[in-house]
Design a protein around this motif. Sequence first.
Motif, PDB file in Angstrom:
ATOM      1  N   ARG A 245      -0.502   0.542  11.375  1.00 40.88           N
ATOM      2  CA  ARG A 245      -1.086  -0.057   9.969  1.00 40.88           C
ATOM      3  C   ARG A 245      -2.310   1.109   9.499  1.00 40.88           C
ATOM      4  O   ARG A 245      -2.787   1.811  10.048  1.00 40.88           O
ATOM      5  CB  ARG A 245      -2.075  -1.184  10.573  1.00 40.88           C
ATOM      6  N   LEU A 246      -1.874   1.209   8.201  1.00 41.22           N
ATOM      7  CA  LEU A 246      -2.636   2.159   7.442  1.00 41.22           C
ATOM      8  C   LEU A 246      -3.591   1.595   6.411  1.00 41.22           C
ATOM      9  O   LEU A 246      -3.335   0.496   5.842  1.00 41.22           O
ATOM     10  CB  LEU A 246      -1.781   2.978   6.437  1.00 41.22           C
ATOM     11  N   ARG A 247      -4.777   1.941   6.352  1.00 40.19           N
ATOM     12  CA  ARG A 247      -5.901   1.263   5.636  1.00 40.19           C
ATOM     13  C   ARG A 247      -6.333   1.971   4.522  1.00 40.19           C
ATOM     14  O   ARG A 247      -6.775   3.240   4.952  1.00 40.19           O
ATOM     15  CB  ARG A 247      -6.809   0.611   6.741  1.00 40.19           C
ATOM     16  N   PHE A 248      -6.420   1.617   3.272  1.00 39.00           N
ATOM     17  CA  PHE A 248      -7.225   2.206   2.409  1.00 39.00           C
ATOM     18  C   PHE A 248      -8.130   1.456   1.751  1.00 39.00           C
ATOM     19  O   PHE A 248      -8.063   0.373   1.290  1.00 39.00           O
ATOM     20  CB  PHE A 248      -5.948   2.908   1.444  1.00 39.00           C
ATOM     21  N   THR A 249      -9.014   2.198   1.517  1.00 31.93           N
ATOM     22  CA  THR A 249     -10.400   1.644   0.567  1.00 31.93           C
ATOM     23  C   THR A 249     -10.665   2.129  -0.679  1.00 31.93           C
ATOM     24  O   THR A 249     -10.484   3.374  -0.709  1.00 31.93           O
ATOM     25  CB  THR A 249     -11.442   1.550   1.420  1.00 31.93           C
ATOM     26  N   ALA A 250     -10.503   1.336  -1.880  1.00 28.46           N
ATOM     27  CA  ALA A 250     -11.100   2.067  -3.248  1.00 28.46           C
ATOM     28  C   ALA A 250     -11.844   1.237  -3.940  1.00 28.46           C
ATOM     29  O   ALA A 250     -12.133  -0.026  -3.537  1.00 28.46           O
ATOM     30  CB  ALA A 250      -9.296   2.380  -3.887  1.00 28.46           C
ATOM     31  N   GLU A 251     -11.939   1.534  -5.236  1.00 26.02           N
ATOM     32  CA  GLU A 251     -12.772   0.772  -6.014  1.00 26.02           C
ATOM     33  C   GLU A 251     -12.097  -0.559  -6.344  1.00 26.02           C
ATOM     34  O   GLU A 251     -12.900  -1.681  -6.672  1.00 26.02           O
ATOM     35  CB  GLU A 251     -13.136   1.465  -7.265  1.00 26.02           C
ATOM     36  N   ASP A 252     -10.877  -0.533  -6.381  1.00 22.94           N
ATOM     37  CA  ASP A 252     -10.220  -1.796  -6.778  1.00 22.94           C
ATOM     38  C   ASP A 252      -8.926  -1.896  -5.978  1.00 22.94           C
ATOM     39  O   ASP A 252      -8.430  -0.949  -5.246  1.00 22.94           O
ATOM     40  CB  ASP A 252      -9.944  -1.884  -8.237  1.00 22.94           C
ATOM     41  N   VAL A 253      -8.139  -3.150  -5.827  1.00 21.84           N
ATOM     42  CA  VAL A 253      -7.037  -3.312  -4.980  1.00 21.84           C
ATOM     43  C   VAL A 253      -5.908  -2.507  -5.390  1.00 21.84           C
ATOM     44  O   VAL A 253      -5.180  -2.067  -4.481  1.00 21.84           O
ATOM     45  CB  VAL A 253      -6.594  -4.860  -5.273  1.00 21.84           C
ATOM     46  N   VAL A 254      -5.691  -2.311  -6.874  1.00 20.67           N
ATOM     47  CA  VAL A 254      -4.503  -1.769  -7.247  1.00 20.67           C
ATOM     48  C   VAL A 254      -4.662  -0.259  -6.644  1.00 20.67           C
ATOM     49  O   VAL A 254      -3.715   0.201  -6.272  1.00 20.67           O
ATOM     50  CB  VAL A 254      -4.547  -1.695  -8.767  1.00 20.67           C
ATOM     51  N   THR A 255      -5.781   0.292  -7.061  1.00 22.76           N
ATOM     52  CA  THR A 255      -5.900   1.738  -6.358  1.00 22.76           C
ATOM     53  C   THR A 255      -5.673   1.908  -5.024  1.00 22.76           C
ATOM     54  O   THR A 255      -4.907   2.737  -4.538  1.00 22.76           O
ATOM     55  CB  THR A 255      -7.301   2.396  -6.937  1.00 22.76           C
ATOM     56  N   ALA A 256      -6.315   1.140  -4.403  1.00 21.56           N
ATOM     57  CA  ALA A 256      -6.030   0.911  -2.678  1.00 21.56           C
ATOM     58  C   ALA A 256      -4.655   1.035  -2.364  1.00 21.56           C
ATOM     59  O   ALA A 256      -4.138   1.562  -1.528  1.00 21.56           O
ATOM     60  CB  ALA A 256      -7.007   0.001  -2.232  1.00 21.56           C
ATOM     61  N   LEU A 257      -3.859  -0.001  -3.313  1.00 22.21           N
ATOM     62  CA  LEU A 257      -2.494  -0.144  -2.885  1.00 22.21           C
ATOM     63  C   LEU A 257      -1.885   1.049  -3.147  1.00 22.21           C
ATOM     64  O   LEU A 257      -0.705   1.536  -2.363  1.00 22.21           O
ATOM     65  CB  LEU A 257      -2.002  -1.546  -3.563  1.00 22.21           C
ATOM     66  N   ARG A 258      -2.021   1.568  -4.425  1.00 26.79           N
ATOM     67  CA  ARG A 258      -1.417   2.864  -4.627  1.00 26.79           C
ATOM     68  C   ARG A 258      -1.737   3.795  -3.633  1.00 26.79           C
ATOM     69  O   ARG A 258      -0.507   4.658  -3.109  1.00 26.79           O
ATOM     70  CB  ARG A 258      -1.840   3.374  -5.986  1.00 26.79           C
ATOM     71  N   LEU A 259      -2.664   4.023  -3.013  1.00 30.45           N
ATOM     72  CA  LEU A 259      -3.116   4.965  -2.061  1.00 30.45           C
ATOM     73  C   LEU A 259      -2.400   4.829  -0.804  1.00 30.45           C
ATOM     74  O   LEU A 259      -1.745   5.681  -0.249  1.00 30.45           O
ATOM     75  CB  LEU A 259      -4.411   5.038  -1.631  1.00 30.45           C
ATOM     76  N   ALA A 260      -2.067   3.453  -0.379  1.00 25.76           N
ATOM     77  CA  ALA A 260      -1.428   3.164   0.774  1.00 25.76           C
ATOM     78  C   ALA A 260       0.069   3.339   0.551  1.00 25.76           C
ATOM     79  O   ALA A 260       0.645   3.846   1.565  1.00 25.76           O
ATOM     80  CB  ALA A 260      -1.623   1.600   1.014  1.00 25.76           C
ATOM     81  N   LEU A 261       0.543   3.016  -0.380  1.00 29.77           N
ATOM     82  CA  LEU A 261       1.964   3.208  -0.748  1.00 29.77           C
ATOM     83  C   LEU A 261       2.359   4.607  -0.807  1.00 29.77           C
ATOM     84  O   LEU A 261       3.290   5.169  -0.307  1.00 29.77           O
ATOM     85  CB  LEU A 261       2.446   2.324  -2.083  1.00 29.77           C
ATOM     86  N   ALA A 262       1.400   5.584  -1.514  1.00 26.12           N
ATOM     87  CA  ALA A 262       1.767   6.971  -1.361  1.00 26.12           C
ATOM     88  C   ALA A 262       1.663   7.366   0.016  1.00 26.12           C
ATOM     89  O   ALA A 262       2.828   8.196   0.246  1.00 26.12           O
ATOM     90  CB  ALA A 262       0.835   7.647  -2.443  1.00 26.12           C
ATOM     91  N   GLU A 263       0.854   6.978   0.694  1.00 19.41           N
ATOM     92  CA  GLU A 263       0.894   7.572   2.205  1.00 19.41           C
ATOM     93  C   GLU A 263       2.176   7.157   2.885  1.00 19.41           C
ATOM     94  O   GLU A 263       2.622   8.085   3.573  1.00 19.41           O
ATOM     95  CB  GLU A 263      -0.265   6.991   2.711  1.00 19.41           C
ATOM     96  N   ALA A 264       2.564   5.835   2.769  1.00 22.24           N
ATOM     97  CA  ALA A 264       3.687   5.531   3.413  1.00 22.24           C
ATOM     98  C   ALA A 264       4.795   6.375   3.069  1.00 22.24           C
ATOM     99  O   ALA A 264       5.738   6.758   3.836  1.00 22.24           O
ATOM    100  CB  ALA A 264       4.019   3.981   3.138  1.00 22.24           C
ATOM    101  N   GLU A 265       5.025   6.611   1.745  1.00 23.76           N
ATOM    102  CA  GLU A 265       6.110   7.478   1.311  1.00 23.76           C
ATOM    103  C   GLU A 265       6.092   8.736   1.715  1.00 23.76           C
ATOM    104  O   GLU A 265       7.077   9.335   2.039  1.00 23.76           O
ATOM    105  CB  GLU A 265       5.968   7.647  -0.412  1.00 23.76           C
ATOM    106  N   GLN A 266       4.990   9.238   1.709  1.00 28.78           N
ATOM    107  CA  GLN A 266       4.761  10.707   2.244  1.00 28.78           C
ATOM    108  C   GLN A 266       5.276  10.752   3.719  1.00 28.78           C
ATOM    109  O   GLN A 266       5.839  11.815   4.129  1.00 28.78           O
ATOM    110  CB  GLN A 266       3.162  11.197   1.969  1.00 28.78           C
ATOM    111  N   GLN A 267       4.827   9.910   4.339  1.00 26.52           N
ATOM    112  CA  GLN A 267       5.191   9.659   5.894  1.00 26.52           C
ATOM    113  C   GLN A 267       6.796   9.261   6.023  1.00 26.52           C
ATOM    114  O   GLN A 267       7.059   9.223   7.042  1.00 26.52           O
ATOM    115  CB  GLN A 267       4.219   8.840   6.575  1.00 26.52           C
ATOM    116  N   ARG A 268       7.422   8.951   4.884  1.00 22.63           N
ATOM    117  CA  ARG A 268       8.671   8.420   4.937  1.00 22.63           C
ATOM    118  C   ARG A 268       8.806   7.353   5.706  1.00 22.63           C
ATOM    119  O   ARG A 268       9.679   7.313   6.584  1.00 22.63           O
ATOM    120  CB  ARG A 268       9.738   9.578   5.502  1.00 22.63           C
ATOM    121  N   ARG A 269       8.196   6.301   5.820  1.00 19.71           N
ATOM    122  CA  ARG A 269       8.095   5.357   6.551  1.00 19.71           C
ATOM    123  C   ARG A 269       8.111   3.937   5.695  1.00 19.71           C
ATOM    124  O   ARG A 269       7.415   3.816   4.921  1.00 19.71           O
ATOM    125  CB  ARG A 269       6.824   4.971   7.417  1.00 19.71           C
TER     126      ARG A 269
END
Length: 303
Positions: A245-269
């Motif tokens: 599980r990857l958790r990301f916290t940001a000012e709003d849901v969209v930003t947090a989600l973008r961060l999470a998806l970017a990390e998943a992509e970078q990890q190629r998972r």
Amino acid sequence: MNNSKAIQVSGLTKYYGDLLAVDHISFEVPQGQVFGFLGPNGAGKTTTIRMLTGLTRPTEGNACVLGYDLATEITRIKKAIGVVPETSNLYDELSAWDNLVFMGQLYGVPRQERGERADALLRRFRLWEKRNTPFAKLSKGMKRALTVAAALVHCPQLVFLDEPTTGLDILSARSLRALIGQLRQEGVTVFLTTHYLEEAERLCDQIALIVKGRLVALDTVEGLKARVWGRATVEVTVGPSAEERLRFTAEDVVTALRLALAEAEQQRRPVLSVRTVGPTLEDAFIELTGLSAEVMLMEKGNQ
Ligand SMILES: Nc1ncnc2c1ncn2[C@@H]1O[C@H](COP(=O)(O)OP(=O)(O)O)[C@@H](O)[C@H]1O
Ligand SMILES: [Mg+2]
């Protein structure tokens, strides 16, 4: 003095030489609460307990414990409270039963009541079968349980527990937590230090966050969490095999989600699922202390 307060602390401070271990802390503990003193190793939790229980003298400040003045009425305080220190204060060579009876004697429990009290506590803590076993021969969980039992031998209205579950196996820790819940139901005030966020969250009516001797926040669990609302946390579960599980916290849901998806992509998972989560006590802790939650897991000497 307000009698509905079990503890009132004002400006309590402890220096060890040049080291400021406890830095002018002030707080109140209402009667009947489980009050959590939560902080990483070296934060000053034990030092605070030692001051409030008369084991070490404050450098500055004072406190009132069960209506007694710490500076002038320490003997009365000691008789009225129960203390479970980090390291057990029981005698290795004495049996479980003898330890309790001896402690009863120290606390002035009338002679004819000591045995009955010991019996009742041994049963309550499921140690009856070990009543004749020397303390040294008990398991770690049983030792801790007996140490807690010994602190209750004189039916105190206020009990100090210093990291009672640290180092215990899951079952022993769970039964000790259940017992703390029972004490609360009986109206006993519990002052509990811990470095386990989850334990504090589950047990405590109020939590004081302490870092480097300073009181950073004091509130209910909900109150602490409310301070970090307005921020959004998104949790994505990534695969394919070893799910994580990857958790990301940001000012709003969209930003947090973008961060999470970017990390998943970078990890190629691949992303298996996504959810938004409310702030946890851990989020509040990170926000309020500026520390990472891992700091809590560090043992002594690794700081
Ligand atoms: N007897 C002592 N002499 C000198 N320094 C101490 C003593 N006891 C504790 N300290 C120091 O005071 C600080 C707070 O310690 P402590 O109260 O034991 O923290 P905690 O219980 O939160 O882990 C730490 O930096 C610790 O090293
Ligand atoms: Mg400690």
